[in-house]
Design an enzyme around this catalytic site. Sequence first.
Site, PDB file in Angstrom:
ATOM      1  N   LEU A 146       0.793  -1.232   0.000  1.00 50.32           N
ATOM      2  CA  LEU A 146       0.000   0.000   0.000  1.00 50.32           C
ATOM      3  C   LEU A 146       0.828   1.286   0.000  1.00 50.32           C
ATOM      4  CD1 LEU A 146      -2.842  -1.138   2.441  1.00 50.32           C
ATOM      5  CD2 LEU A 146      -2.659  -1.495  -0.029  1.00 50.32           C
ATOM      6  N   CYS A 147       2.156   1.183  -0.059  1.00 51.27           N
ATOM      7  CA  CYS A 147       2.983   2.390  -0.204  1.00 51.27           C
ATOM      8  C   CYS A 147       2.920   2.847  -1.658  1.00 51.27           C
ATOM      9  CB  CYS A 147       4.440   2.107   0.148  1.00 51.27           C
ATOM     10  SG  CYS A 147       4.789   2.177   1.898  1.00 51.27           S
ATOM     11  N   GLU A 190      10.281   5.409   3.087  1.00 50.82           N
ATOM     12  CA  GLU A 190      11.518   5.262   2.325  1.00 50.82           C
ATOM     13  C   GLU A 190      12.735   5.430   3.228  1.00 50.82           C
ATOM     14  OE1 GLU A 190       8.324   5.499  -0.459  1.00 50.82           O
ATOM     15  OE2 GLU A 190       8.748   6.699   1.307  1.00 50.82           O
ATOM     16  N   ASP A 202      24.347  -8.966   8.132  1.00 51.12           N
ATOM     17  CA  ASP A 202      24.705 -10.035   7.199  1.00 51.12           C
ATOM     18  C   ASP A 202      26.213 -10.087   6.948  1.00 51.12           C
ATOM     19  OD1 ASP A 202      24.245 -12.129   5.207  1.00 51.12           O
ATOM     20  OD2 ASP A 202      24.802 -10.573   3.763  1.00 51.12           O
TER      21      ASP A 202
END
Length: 175
Positions: free
Chosen positions: A82-83, A121, A135
């Site tokens: 929904l962005c 964002e 990571d």
Amino acid sequence: MVPSADEPNALTHIGARGEARMVDVSDKEATSRVAIAQGQVRMAASTLAAIMAGDAKKGDVIGAARIAGIMAAKKTADLIPLCHPLSLSKVLVDIAPDDALPGLTVRAEARCVGPTGVEMEALTAVSVACLTIYDMAKAIDRGMSIEEVRLIEKRGGKSGEWRAAQGKRQGEKRR
């Protein structure tokens, strides 16, 4: 019954029958929008030292995390339901060592001119940059933690400016 979008305090992403929907921003004025988000990756002091010395086996942790954060901001509408897809005019990701944590502080700024904000964002950039740090350094320290990912500031649009309270998280009560 779910309130309609015209009612005060209505949920904007839920239709009258409870279905998910993308908000219509076509009638909103395009304005300059800015959002700044921040997060931290807490780690052992020796892990921070290895990252800063460039000794991580996977390579330049900070450089890779910065690029990953920028790329993630550009893909936010693909990642978060929904962005709205936005035409970003700037994404800046800054990663700084913090011996007091110990760890790295990640800060992202997103900008655009458009009918809706860029908070997601900036938050996505921070989140993915933090995940990339984890990571790339997990072989050294699996006990790292990603913490305090939050919006720091937003400007533009109908709601104007907002800044997080310093020294405490928004909505958190002082003791």
